[in-house]
Write a protein that holds these residues in place. Structure first.
Motif, PDB file in Angstrom:
ATOM      1  N   PHE A 145       0.808  -1.209   0.000  1.00 50.58           N
ATOM      2  CA  PHE A 145       0.000   0.000   0.000  1.00 50.58           C
ATOM      3  C   PHE A 145       0.840   1.256   0.000  1.00 50.58           C
ATOM      4  O   PHE A 145       0.448   2.267  -0.558  1.00 50.58           O
ATOM      5  CB  PHE A 145      -0.983   0.000   1.175  1.00 50.58           C
ATOM      6  N   GLY A 146       1.994   1.187   0.628  1.00 48.79           N
ATOM      7  CA  GLY A 146       2.878   2.338   0.625  1.00 48.79           C
ATOM      8  C   GLY A 146       3.141   2.821  -0.787  1.00 48.79           C
ATOM      9  O   GLY A 146       2.941   3.987  -1.122  1.00 48.79           O
ATOM     10  N   LYS A 147       3.576   1.911  -1.637  1.00 51.66           N
ATOM     11  CA  LYS A 147       3.870   2.272  -3.022  1.00 51.66           C
ATOM     12  C   LYS A 147       2.638   2.746  -3.759  1.00 51.66           C
ATOM     13  O   LYS A 147       2.674   3.684  -4.550  1.00 51.66           O
ATOM     14  CB  LYS A 147       4.428   1.043  -3.760  1.00 51.66           C
ATOM     15  N   LEU A 148       1.534   2.047  -3.511  1.00 55.18           N
ATOM     16  CA  LEU A 148       0.282   2.352  -4.189  1.00 55.18           C
ATOM     17  C   LEU A 148      -0.184   3.757  -3.828  1.00 55.18           C
ATOM     18  O   LEU A 148      -0.535   4.564  -4.685  1.00 55.18           O
ATOM     19  CB  LEU A 148      -0.758   1.322  -3.728  1.00 55.18           C
ATOM     20  N   ILE A 149      -0.158   4.046  -2.545  1.00 59.15           N
ATOM     21  CA  ILE A 149      -0.634   5.339  -2.062  1.00 59.15           C
ATOM     22  C   ILE A 149       0.224   6.459  -2.629  1.00 59.15           C
ATOM     23  O   ILE A 149      -0.273   7.500  -3.030  1.00 59.15           O
ATOM     24  CB  ILE A 149      -0.599   5.367  -0.518  1.00 59.15           C
ATOM     25  N   ARG A 150       1.486   6.208  -2.689  1.00 60.99           N
ATOM     26  CA  ARG A 150       2.409   7.202  -3.212  1.00 60.99           C
ATOM     27  C   ARG A 150       2.041   7.565  -4.649  1.00 60.99           C
ATOM     28  O   ARG A 150       1.973   8.737  -5.024  1.00 60.99           O
ATOM     29  CB  ARG A 150       3.807   6.605  -3.171  1.00 60.99           C
ATOM     30  N   GLU A 151       1.792   6.552  -5.450  1.00 58.89           N
ATOM     31  CA  GLU A 151       1.466   6.787  -6.845  1.00 58.89           C
ATOM     32  C   GLU A 151       0.097   7.456  -6.983  1.00 58.89           C
ATOM     33  O   GLU A 151      -0.080   8.401  -7.760  1.00 58.89           O
ATOM     34  CB  GLU A 151       1.491   5.452  -7.607  1.00 58.89           C
ATOM     35  N   ILE A 152      -0.850   6.975  -6.226  1.00 57.99           N
ATOM     36  CA  ILE A 152      -2.197   7.540  -6.282  1.00 57.99           C
ATOM     37  C   ILE A 152      -2.169   9.006  -5.851  1.00 57.99           C
ATOM     38  O   ILE A 152      -2.768   9.873  -6.487  1.00 57.99           O
ATOM     39  CB  ILE A 152      -3.158   6.728  -5.381  1.00 57.99           C
ATOM     40  N   ASP A 153      -1.459   9.271  -4.788  1.00 56.71           N
ATOM     41  CA  ASP A 153      -1.349  10.655  -4.314  1.00 56.71           C
ATOM     42  C   ASP A 153      -0.792  11.555  -5.403  1.00 56.71           C
ATOM     43  O   ASP A 153      -1.278  12.659  -5.623  1.00 56.71           O
ATOM     44  CB  ASP A 153      -0.435  10.715  -3.092  1.00 56.71           C
ATOM     45  N   ILE A 204       4.120  -7.398  -7.715  1.00 57.13           N
ATOM     46  CA  ILE A 204       2.841  -6.765  -8.035  1.00 57.13           C
ATOM     47  C   ILE A 204       3.182  -5.353  -8.483  1.00 57.13           C
ATOM     48  O   ILE A 204       3.884  -4.630  -7.787  1.00 57.13           O
ATOM     49  CB  ILE A 204       1.938  -6.717  -6.784  1.00 57.13           C
ATOM     50  N   ARG A 205       2.711  -4.940  -9.639  1.00 61.49           N
ATOM     51  CA  ARG A 205       3.148  -3.660 -10.199  1.00 61.49           C
ATOM     52  C   ARG A 205       2.360  -2.507  -9.601  1.00 61.49           C
ATOM     53  O   ARG A 205       1.471  -1.926 -10.240  1.00 61.49           O
ATOM     54  CB  ARG A 205       3.020  -3.675 -11.720  1.00 61.49           C
ATOM     55  N   GLN A 206       2.711  -2.113  -8.383  1.00 58.94           N
ATOM     56  CA  GLN A 206       1.932  -1.102  -7.665  1.00 58.94           C
ATOM     57  C   GLN A 206       1.844   0.225  -8.409  1.00 58.94           C
ATOM     58  O   GLN A 206       0.807   0.882  -8.384  1.00 58.94           O
ATOM     59  CB  GLN A 206       2.517  -0.844  -6.266  1.00 58.94           C
ATOM     60  N   LYS A 207       2.915   0.608  -9.031  1.00 54.01           N
ATOM     61  CA  LYS A 207       2.904   1.899  -9.711  1.00 54.01           C
ATOM     62  C   LYS A 207       1.876   1.902 -10.849  1.00 54.01           C
ATOM     63  O   LYS A 207       1.060   2.813 -10.952  1.00 54.01           O
ATOM     64  CB  LYS A 207       4.312   2.213 -10.252  1.00 54.01           C
ATOM     65  N   GLU A 208       1.908   0.845 -11.656  1.00 54.28           N
ATOM     66  CA  GLU A 208       0.910   0.740 -12.730  1.00 54.28           C
ATOM     67  C   GLU A 208      -0.494   0.662 -12.150  1.00 54.28           C
ATOM     68  O   GLU A 208      -1.438   1.246 -12.688  1.00 54.28           O
ATOM     69  CB  GLU A 208       1.139  -0.516 -13.583  1.00 54.28           C
ATOM     70  N   ILE A 209      -0.631  -0.103 -11.090  1.00 54.33           N
ATOM     71  CA  ILE A 209      -1.945  -0.242 -10.473  1.00 54.33           C
ATOM     72  C   ILE A 209      -2.454   1.129 -10.043  1.00 54.33           C
ATOM     73  O   ILE A 209      -3.605   1.485 -10.282  1.00 54.33           O
ATOM     74  CB  ILE A 209      -1.889  -1.205  -9.264  1.00 54.33           C
ATOM     75  N   GLY A 210      -1.582   1.913  -9.444  1.00 52.56           N
ATOM     76  CA  GLY A 210      -1.973   3.260  -9.026  1.00 52.56           C
ATOM     77  C   GLY A 210      -2.464   4.085 -10.200  1.00 52.56           C
ATOM     78  O   GLY A 210      -3.500   4.758 -10.116  1.00 52.56           O
ATOM     79  N   THR A 211      -1.727   4.027 -11.298  1.00 52.21           N
ATOM     80  CA  THR A 211      -2.119   4.786 -12.488  1.00 52.21           C
ATOM     81  C   THR A 211      -3.481   4.329 -13.000  1.00 52.21           C
ATOM     82  O   THR A 211      -4.360   5.149 -13.304  1.00 52.21           O
ATOM     83  CB  THR A 211      -1.071   4.574 -13.610  1.00 52.21           C
TER      84      THR A 211
END
Lengths: 342, 342
Positions: free
Chosen positions: A81-89, A301-308
Motif C-alpha cells: 500500500f505504501g507504493k500504491l498510495i504514493r502513486e495515487i497521491d 505486483i506492479r503497484q505503480k501501474e496499479i496506481g495509475t
DNA sequence: CTGAAAGCGCTTACAG
DNA sequence: CTGAAAGCGCTTACAG
C-alpha cells in the motif's frame, strides 16, 4: 473553529476587485458561459493577485465535486500500500484531488460517515470491507474502484474492478515450487491483529488451494497457517507444523514478503536450510525480499501501474459516469522474481 | 457530479419525521440549547431510523469543523510513516476525523489548496516543506503540529512541535560506534528521487555532524553520502569512498534502515565483513532491520506513541486554541536496538 | 422554551 | 451577452 483565522478571499471580493457581478466570476471560474473578454481578464487578474481559491465546501454543497477521494485500505503499513498510495497521491494531486486514507472499520456508522463527507470517488483495497456495504456504495451511485483482493463477482452495478493478478500469481508460486520438486507446501497468511483468518475468497489463498488441488497434492488444515496475531504466533505455528511427522513441508508460500520472512526465520531456528530443505516464495517484491538472507523469491505486483490504472478508472467514473452501464475491468500480470530462497 | 446518487436524508427530513422545526433538530444535534425532552427523543429516534448524518460541507460552511485533518509527509512509502499513519488514522477515526494524506508539493498553489479545503488541523512530517509556508499556516490560525524532522525554531506563533529525538538519536549512533572503536564514520542519506541533498538543518544529519565534531573526528565531504536518486547511486558512492586510500570507513550510520541496508549490501560486495570490518547502524527499527543479514542495529523511533501524541496535541489545538499562547513541545526518547551489524 | 429568518460561499435556471 | 435571485444544508442571533 478558526475564530482567529484570517477571513479567506471570497468570490464577492473578486467581483468587487474586478468590478463585475459575482455571477461573472463564477462563470469565469467554471468556464461554462461566454464572458466578455475584458471582464474575464479582470477577473483572472484579481484571482491571481488576491490568490483566490474557491471554497470547496460551498461548491460541493451545490453539487459540484468535493475534490476529495477516499482510499480504504486494510494494511496501511505494508509495502504494497505504501507504493500504491504514493502513486495515487501523485496522480490525484495533479488532477486536483486530495486523497483521504482510512483503514476499514467494522461499525455500522462507517458507510454513513463516508456518505456524509461526499467523496467524489472511493478506492477500496481491503479484503475485509463487507460486500453489502460495497453494494450500498455502488447503489448510491458513488464512483468506486475495487482492488480485487478477493472475489467481488457478486457486486452488481457500475464500478471499476482491478484484477491485480493475485489469484494467478498464487497459482504460479505453487507451480514454480512444484516444478522444482516441492510437493509439501505450506501457506503462511498475514498477521491479523485480531487473530482473524483470511476468508476463503481471498484470491491469494484461493489460488494456493486451487493449484494444490490441480496437482492432486494432499490438502489439510496443516497446509495453511492463518489467524496469527503476531510474529511470534506465526513462528510457533511453523515450528509446530515441522515438529509433526506426517507432514513436513519442503516449500512455503507467504501471503506477503513479511509473512514469508517470518517463516524463513522460523525455519532457520529449527536448523533447516533455505532453500535446500525448504524453498520459500513471498508476495510483493518489497524491500524486505531484496535484503533478507537468503534473498527472497517473490511475486512482483506492479503497484505503480496499479496506481495509475486506479486513478484513470476513477477519473472516468467520476467524469463520465453516465457512459458506463456495468463494471469496468482491467487485468494486470504479476511476475515472479527469483532470488536465493528457492 | 452524482446526478444519479440517492438524495441523502437532510435535516428537513428529520424535522418532518419528528414533527418539530428544523431549528430543534439542529439544537439536538449540536446539544447547545435546551430542547423539550419528548421532542428531543423524537428527533433522536428519527435520526436513528433514517440513518441521518449531517452534511459536513454545510456545517463547515457555517464555520463548524470539517472533520478532515491533513497529514503532509515526504516519505509516504517508508516504514516510519506507515506505522505513524496507521496510529493516527486509528485515533482520528475515533475522534470523528478523516485523515487526508498528501506528499508535499513545491508549487505555489499548494498552500492555497490547503486553505480552500478547510482542514481542521494539519500535521507536517516533511523535511522539505518551506518554512515560510509553515509560518503562513500558523499565522492563518490553522491548528498545526510539526514533527521535528528539522529545525523549526524560527517558526513563531501557536503550534505543536514534537521532538522525536532524532538529533539525540543520531548523536547516540555516533557515540555507540565510537565507543566500540570506530573512528572513521560514514553517513548515508536517504534516496531522493530528484537527487536533492538533505538540508543541513535535518536533525539526523546535524546530530551526526555535531557528534563527530565533539569527538574531534575529521569531517569532510567524504563522511557524508547524499543526493543519491537510486539504490544503485548509493552503492556506487559507497564503493567509491571505500576505494580511496585516505579515508576508509569502519562505521556507517544510515538515515534510515533502508539506506543502511543498501550500504550494507555495497560493503558486502566489496568483500568486507559486517560488523568486523564495518559496523552499521540504521534508523527506524523497521522490519528491514530485523530480517536483514546480519540483522541491523537500529535506532528505534516510537511511532505509535508519536501518533498518539500528535493526535492529542492536534485535538487540543483544535478544541482549545484560545488557551495557548505559544508553541507546545513534547520530547520523545529514541532507543538503540543492538543487533548483529555492530 | 421555541421558531422564522438570515446567511455561510457558492452555482445556475431564469429573465431580461 | 449579463445580472438578480433562488437555493444547496446547515447554524444561530434574534425575536417572541
Amino acid at each position: 473553529m478558526g475564530m482567529n483565522r484570517k477571513r479567506p478571499v471570497t468570490r464577492a471580493d473578486i467581483a468587487k476587485a474586478a468590478a463585475v457581478s459575482e455571477t461573472i466570476v463564477s462563470y469565469v471560474i467554471n468556464g461554462n458561459r461566454y464572458v466578455n473578454s475584458a471582464k474575464r481578464q479582470r477577473v483572472l487578474d484579481a484571482i491571481e493577485t488576491m490568490k483566490y481559491k474557491p471554497n470547496h465546501f460551498a461548491r460541493a454543497l451545490k453539487g459540484k465535486k468535493s475534490n476529495h477521494i477516499l482510499f480504504i485500505a486494510d494494511d496501511i503499513e505494508g509495502d504494497y500500500f505504501g507504493k500504491l498510495i504514493r502513486e495515487i497521491d501523485s496522480i490525484a494531486y495533479r488532477s486536483g484531488y486530495f486523497v483521504t486514507l482510512c483503514a476499514d472499520h467494522d461499525d455500522d456508522d462507517f458507510v454513513q460517515r463516508i456518505y456524509s463527507h461526499f467523496f467524489d470517488g472511493i478506492i477500496i483495497g481491503s479484503a475485509k470491507f463487507p460486500l453489502q456495504n460495497i453494494q450500498r456504495l455502488v447503489d448510491a451511485g458513488l464512483p468506486l474502484v475495487l482492488l480485487e483482493i478477493r472475489d467481488y463477482s457478486k457486486v452488481n452495478g457500475v464500478y471499476g474492478l482491478i484484477n491485480t493478478g493475485l489469484y494467478q500469481g498464487a497459482r504460479e508460486c505453487v507451480k514454480y515450487l512444484y516444478d522444482h520438486g516441492r510437493k509439501h507446501l505450506l501457506y503462511i497468511d498475514r498477521i491479523d491483529e485480531k487473530g482473524g483468518a483470511s476468508a476463503i475468497d481471498d484470491w491469494r489463498l484461493k489460488g494456493f488451494i486451487d493449484q494444490l488441488r490441480e496437482f492432486d497434492l494432499t490438502l489439510t488444515d496443516d497446509n495453511i497457517i492463518t489467524g496469527c496475531s503476531s510474529e511470534q504466533a506465526i513462528i510457533e505455528s511453523v515450528r509446530k507444523i515441522f515438529s509433526q511427522s506426517h507432514f513436513v513441508p519442503d516449500g512455503i508460500v507467504g501471503r506477503n514478503d513479511y509473512s514469508a520472512c517470518i517463516a524463513m526465520k522460523a525455519v532457520k531456528t529449527i536448523g533447516l536450510s533455505v532453500p535446500n530443505d525448504v524453498a520459500i516464495v513471498g508476495f510483493d517484491n518489497s524491500r524486505l525480499a531484496r535484503f533478507s538472507s537468503p534473498a527472497l523469491t517473490s511475486m512482483e505486483i506492479r503497484q505503480k501501474e496499479i496506481g495509475t490504472i486506479i486513478m484513470n478508472m476513477l477519473n472516468s467514473l467520476i467524469d463520465e459516469r453516465a457512459s458506463f452501464t456495468g463494471r469496468i475491468e482491467q487485468y494486470l500480470e504479476t511476475k515472479l522474481v527469483v532470488r536465493e530462497s528457492t
